[in-house]
Design a protein around this motif. Structure first.
Motif, PDB file in Angstrom:
ATOM      1  N   HIS A  87       0.843  -1.209   0.000  1.00 46.28           N
ATOM      2  CA  HIS A  87       0.000   0.000   0.000  1.00 46.28           C
ATOM      3  C   HIS A  87       0.878   1.260   0.000  1.00 46.28           C
ATOM      4  CE1 HIS A  87      -4.099  -1.716   1.030  1.00 46.28           C
ATOM      5  NE2 HIS A  87      -3.312  -2.765   1.190  1.00 46.28           N
ATOM      6  N   ALA A  88       1.846   1.276   0.894  1.00 45.77           N
ATOM      7  CA  ALA A  88       2.716   2.449   1.006  1.00 45.77           C
ATOM      8  C   ALA A  88       3.628   2.575  -0.213  1.00 45.77           C
ATOM      9  CB  ALA A  88       3.554   2.356   2.278  1.00 45.77           C
ATOM     10  N   GLU A  89       4.116   1.457  -0.721  1.00 47.34           N
ATOM     11  CA  GLU A  89       5.015   1.503  -1.872  1.00 47.34           C
ATOM     12  C   GLU A  89       4.309   2.056  -3.110  1.00 47.34           C
ATOM     13  OE1 GLU A  89       8.116  -1.804  -2.205  1.00 47.34           O
ATOM     14  OE2 GLU A  89       6.456  -2.811  -1.185  1.00 47.34           O
ATOM     15  N   LEU A  90       3.087   1.593  -3.362  1.00 44.87           N
ATOM     16  CA  LEU A  90       2.369   2.083  -4.541  1.00 44.87           C
ATOM     17  C   LEU A  90       1.947   3.537  -4.349  1.00 44.87           C
ATOM     18  CD1 LEU A  90       1.325   1.447  -7.343  1.00 44.87           C
ATOM     19  CD2 LEU A  90      -0.815   0.625  -6.315  1.00 44.87           C
ATOM     20  N   THR A  91       1.697   3.939  -3.102  1.00 44.84           N
ATOM     21  CA  THR A  91       1.355   5.342  -2.846  1.00 44.84           C
ATOM     22  C   THR A  91       2.475   6.254  -3.324  1.00 44.84           C
ATOM     23  OG1 THR A  91      -0.057   4.803  -0.956  1.00 44.84           O
ATOM     24  CG2 THR A  91       0.808   7.043  -1.055  1.00 44.84           C
ATOM     25  N   LEU A 136      -5.995  -0.051  -6.060  1.00 48.00           N
ATOM     26  CA  LEU A 136      -5.328  -0.460  -7.292  1.00 48.00           C
ATOM     27  C   LEU A 136      -4.196  -1.445  -7.062  1.00 48.00           C
ATOM     28  CD1 LEU A 136      -5.461   2.994  -9.075  1.00 48.00           C
ATOM     29  CD2 LEU A 136      -6.719   0.926  -9.703  1.00 48.00           C
ATOM     30  N   VAL A 137      -3.672  -1.530  -5.849  1.00 52.44           N
ATOM     31  CA  VAL A 137      -2.626  -2.530  -5.596  1.00 52.44           C
ATOM     32  C   VAL A 137      -3.213  -3.949  -5.651  1.00 52.44           C
ATOM     33  CG1 VAL A 137      -2.752  -2.775  -3.056  1.00 52.44           C
ATOM     34  CG2 VAL A 137      -0.528  -2.888  -4.229  1.00 52.44           C
ATOM     35  N   TYR A 138      -4.543  -4.036  -5.619  1.00 56.04           N
ATOM     36  CA  TYR A 138      -5.227  -5.324  -5.816  1.00 56.04           C
ATOM     37  C   TYR A 138      -5.939  -5.361  -7.169  1.00 56.04           C
ATOM     38  CZ  TYR A 138      -4.302  -5.457  -0.865  1.00 56.04           C
ATOM     39  OH  TYR A 138      -3.659  -5.422   0.343  1.00 56.04           O
ATOM     40  N   ALA A 310      -4.064 -10.784   6.016  1.00 61.40           N
ATOM     41  CA  ALA A 310      -2.908 -10.047   5.513  1.00 61.40           C
ATOM     42  C   ALA A 310      -2.038 -10.927   4.626  1.00 61.40           C
ATOM     43  CB  ALA A 310      -2.096  -9.497   6.678  1.00 61.40           C
ATOM     44  N   GLU A 311      -1.902 -12.178   4.989  1.00 60.61           N
ATOM     45  CA  GLU A 311      -1.113 -13.105   4.168  1.00 60.61           C
ATOM     46  C   GLU A 311      -1.754 -13.280   2.795  1.00 60.61           C
ATOM     47  OE1 GLU A 311      -1.094 -16.541   6.646  1.00 60.61           O
ATOM     48  OE2 GLU A 311       0.547 -15.814   7.941  1.00 60.61           O
ATOM     49  N   ARG A 312      -3.071 -13.432   2.777  1.00 62.80           N
ATOM     50  CA  ARG A 312      -3.788 -13.588   1.504  1.00 62.80           C
ATOM     51  C   ARG A 312      -3.731 -12.298   0.685  1.00 62.80           C
ATOM     52  NH1 ARG A 312      -9.623 -15.424   2.999  1.00 62.80           N
ATOM     53  NH2 ARG A 312      -9.840 -15.516   0.719  1.00 62.80           N
ATOM     54  N   ALA A 313      -3.820 -11.149   1.376  1.00 64.39           N
ATOM     55  CA  ALA A 313      -3.748  -9.860   0.681  1.00 64.39           C
ATOM     56  C   ALA A 313      -2.378  -9.662   0.038  1.00 64.39           C
ATOM     57  CB  ALA A 313      -4.063  -8.721   1.647  1.00 64.39           C
ATOM     58  N   ARG A 314      -1.309 -10.040   0.770  1.00 62.45           N
ATOM     59  CA  ARG A 314       0.044  -9.884   0.222  1.00 62.45           C
ATOM     60  C   ARG A 314       0.252 -10.770  -0.999  1.00 62.45           C
ATOM     61  NH1 ARG A 314       1.478  -9.335   5.811  1.00 62.45           N
ATOM     62  NH2 ARG A 314       1.950 -11.554   5.994  1.00 62.45           N
ATOM     63  N   GLU A 315      -0.381 -11.930  -1.026  1.00 60.39           N
ATOM     64  CA  GLU A 315      -0.252 -12.814  -2.188  1.00 60.39           C
ATOM     65  C   GLU A 315      -0.792 -12.156  -3.461  1.00 60.39           C
ATOM     66  OE1 GLU A 315      -2.288 -16.399  -1.175  1.00 60.39           O
ATOM     67  OE2 GLU A 315      -0.771 -17.077   0.256  1.00 60.39           O
ATOM     68  N   ILE A 316      -1.793 -11.286  -3.298  1.00 59.71           N
ATOM     69  CA  ILE A 316      -2.361 -10.578  -4.449  1.00 59.71           C
ATOM     70  C   ILE A 316      -1.564  -9.308  -4.752  1.00 59.71           C
ATOM     71  CG2 ILE A 316      -4.418  -9.416  -5.355  1.00 59.71           C
ATOM     72  CD1 ILE A 316      -6.068 -11.205  -3.433  1.00 59.71           C
ATOM     73  N   ALA A 317      -1.227  -8.547  -3.690  1.00 64.18           N
ATOM     74  CA  ALA A 317      -0.617  -7.233  -3.869  1.00 64.18           C
ATOM     75  C   ALA A 317       0.847  -7.306  -4.288  1.00 64.18           C
ATOM     76  CB  ALA A 317      -0.735  -6.432  -2.569  1.00 64.18           C
ATOM     77  N   PRO A 319       2.713  -9.308  -6.280  1.00 61.82           N
ATOM     78  CA  PRO A 319       3.017  -9.357  -7.722  1.00 61.82           C
ATOM     79  C   PRO A 319       2.655  -8.065  -8.452  1.00 61.82           C
ATOM     80  CG  PRO A 319       1.880 -11.356  -7.016  1.00 61.82           C
ATOM     81  CD  PRO A 319       1.793 -10.387  -5.872  1.00 61.82           C
ATOM     82  N   VAL A 320       1.601  -7.383  -7.988  1.00 60.91           N
ATOM     83  CA  VAL A 320       1.194  -6.127  -8.635  1.00 60.91           C
ATOM     84  C   VAL A 320       2.242  -5.054  -8.414  1.00 60.91           C
ATOM     85  CG1 VAL A 320      -0.549  -4.290  -8.689  1.00 60.91           C
ATOM     86  CG2 VAL A 320      -1.271  -6.680  -8.455  1.00 60.91           C
ATOM     87  N   ILE A 321       2.733  -4.919  -7.177  1.00 57.89           N
ATOM     88  CA  ILE A 321       3.722  -3.875  -6.902  1.00 57.89           C
ATOM     89  C   ILE A 321       5.050  -4.209  -7.578  1.00 57.89           C
ATOM     90  CG2 ILE A 321       4.520  -4.808  -4.691  1.00 57.89           C
ATOM     91  CD1 ILE A 321       4.081  -1.097  -5.614  1.00 57.89           C
ATOM     92  N   ARG A 322       5.385  -5.500  -7.676  1.00 59.16           N
ATOM     93  CA  ARG A 322       6.617  -5.876  -8.374  1.00 59.16           C
ATOM     94  C   ARG A 322       6.541  -5.465  -9.837  1.00 59.16           C
ATOM     95  NH1 ARG A 322       6.543 -10.796  -5.343  1.00 59.16           N
ATOM     96  NH2 ARG A 322       5.588 -11.886  -7.097  1.00 59.16           N
ATOM     97  N   GLU A 323       5.406  -5.717 -10.473  1.00 52.78           N
ATOM     98  CA  GLU A 323       5.278  -5.363 -11.886  1.00 52.78           C
ATOM     99  C   GLU A 323       5.223  -3.855 -12.069  1.00 52.78           C
ATOM    100  OE1 GLU A 323       2.701  -6.590 -15.865  1.00 52.78           O
ATOM    101  OE2 GLU A 323       2.287  -7.583 -13.939  1.00 52.78           O
ATOM    102  N   ALA A 324       4.570  -3.158 -11.129  1.00 54.82           N
ATOM    103  CA  ALA A 324       4.529  -1.692 -11.212  1.00 54.82           C
ATOM    104  C   ALA A 324       5.934  -1.112 -11.130  1.00 54.82           C
ATOM    105  CB  ALA A 324       3.657  -1.133 -10.093  1.00 54.82           C
ATOM    106  N   LYS A 325       6.774  -1.659 -10.244  1.00 55.77           N
ATOM    107  CA  LYS A 325       8.162  -1.204 -10.136  1.00 55.77           C
ATOM    108  C   LYS A 325       8.924  -1.475 -11.436  1.00 55.77           C
ATOM    109  CE  LYS A 325       8.742  -1.923  -5.135  1.00 55.77           C
ATOM    110  NZ  LYS A 325       9.449  -2.737  -4.114  1.00 55.77           N
TER     111      LYS A 325
END
Length: 333
Positions: A87-91, A136-138, A310-317, A319-325
């Motif tokens: 959340h903070a990284e994509l912000t 959007l991170v999800y 939180a574990e399930r949320a991180r599994e979704i978020a 890969p999204v933040i990695r690709e955004a980076k």
């Protein structure tokens, strides 16, 4: 795949407005959508000062309220925002996409900052960008929002579009708002022109989800009305904010329309109406309040739900933040 994201701030007791305006709708939506529901504790610290111990307590209470209301942590994801660093990284990435002019138009910042805007935190000003990242991170496609959040959703869509255009990709979706019926904006029991709020100094302005049956009934008896009988049509409520508010809440709790309530009580005084209103509110909210209290006393169970979520949320978020980076051009270590 359609995915819903929505959240509630842990900034005090959950009340009837939170239930009717958000949580009750989430219970229905979880059956039809891939749903993520969040306790937005990062948003809760944008207005200082705050008590860290109270923030932790309130975070658990909001999670308990979600579960007690019927949100199933096995069917959807329930977690607290700060447990997912993406959340903070994509912000930050979105801070470098969104424009100052967009944020300057946000009316909620002006309202919350008041006259002394120069003393407001950057976090309060940047709140809509974090909100955009939350969804959007999800790659959320739909956002249940009240009327007061529509402007933030427009900024979210603008930010997603600007990112996609800036980098020549079709990466983030443009989330669609989901705005529900008349009770999405529940007003104060003491002033029908003001939104029901946990920050109101009067306990009689709101019904808390943890109130006992006697407290609920007493608050409804003391709710402000006017001397006129209940009318036959909704048009006749136009200049009667307190009456309109009580009728709308009753209809929402009953799962009916305003016209049906008016037909049932037309010509009667508010004394008779309030008796029925109190019975309905106690019947609806009583079991939820009891379950909330049980869950908040069992912090281990609530913490386990939040940890798993939180574990399930991180599994979704993640890969999204990695690709955004990758899209932005950040070098992988």
């Amino acid at each position: 795949m359609n995915r819903i994201f929505s959240g509630v701030q842990p900034t005090g007791n959950l009340h009837l407005g939170n239930y009717l305006g958000a949580i009750r709708n989430w219970v229905q939506l979880q059956r039809d959508y891939n749903s993520i529901f969040c306790v937005v504790d990062m948003h809760a610290i944008t207005i200082p000062p705050h008590d860290p111990a109270e923030l932790r307590r309130a975070t658990r209470e909001v999670a308990a309220g979600m579960i007690a209301s019927g949100i199933d942590p096995d069917e959807c994801i329930i977690f607290n925002q700060s447990a997912v660093p993406a959340h903070a990284e994509l912000t930050w990435i979105f801070n470098c996409v969104a424009r100052i002019g967009w944020l300057n138009r946000m009316t909620q910042f002006k309202e919350k900052a008041g006259k002394n805007r120069e003393n407001a935190t950057v976090g309060l000003y940047d709140y809509p960008v974090l909100m955009a990242a939350d969804v959007l991170v999800y790659k959320g496609t739909h956002v249940p929002v009240g009327d007061d959040q529509k402007q933030h959703l427009e900024l979210m869509r603008d930010t997603a579009q600007a990112f996609n255009s800036m980098y020549g990709v079709d990466f983030f979706p443009l989330p669609e708002p989901m705005i529900f019926g008349a009770a999405t904006r529940v007003m104060s029991l003491r002033d029908g022109t003001k939104k029901m709020s946990k920050s109101d100094t009067s306990e009689y302005s709101r019904i808390n989800m943890t109130d006992e049956a006697d407290e609920i009934a007493q608050k409804i008896r003391k709710a402000k009305t006017d001397p006129h009988p209940i009318p036959e049509t909704a048009e006749e409520l136009a200049d009667r904010p307190e009456a309109r508010n009580l009728i709308a809440i009753y209809a929402a709790l009953e799962g009916s329309e305003t016209d049906a309530v008016l037909k049932n009580f037309a010509g009667k005084g508010f004394g008779d109406f309030k008796k029925s209103f109190a019975e309905l509110a106690v019947e609806t909210l009583g079991p939820i309040g009891s379950e909330m209290k049980r869950l908040t006393e069992d912090t281990t169970a609530v913490d386990a739900v939040l940890k798993k979520g939180a574990e399930r949320a991180r599994e979704i978020a993640d890969p999204v933040i990695r690709e955004a980076k990758e899209i932005v051009g950040f070098l992988k270590p």
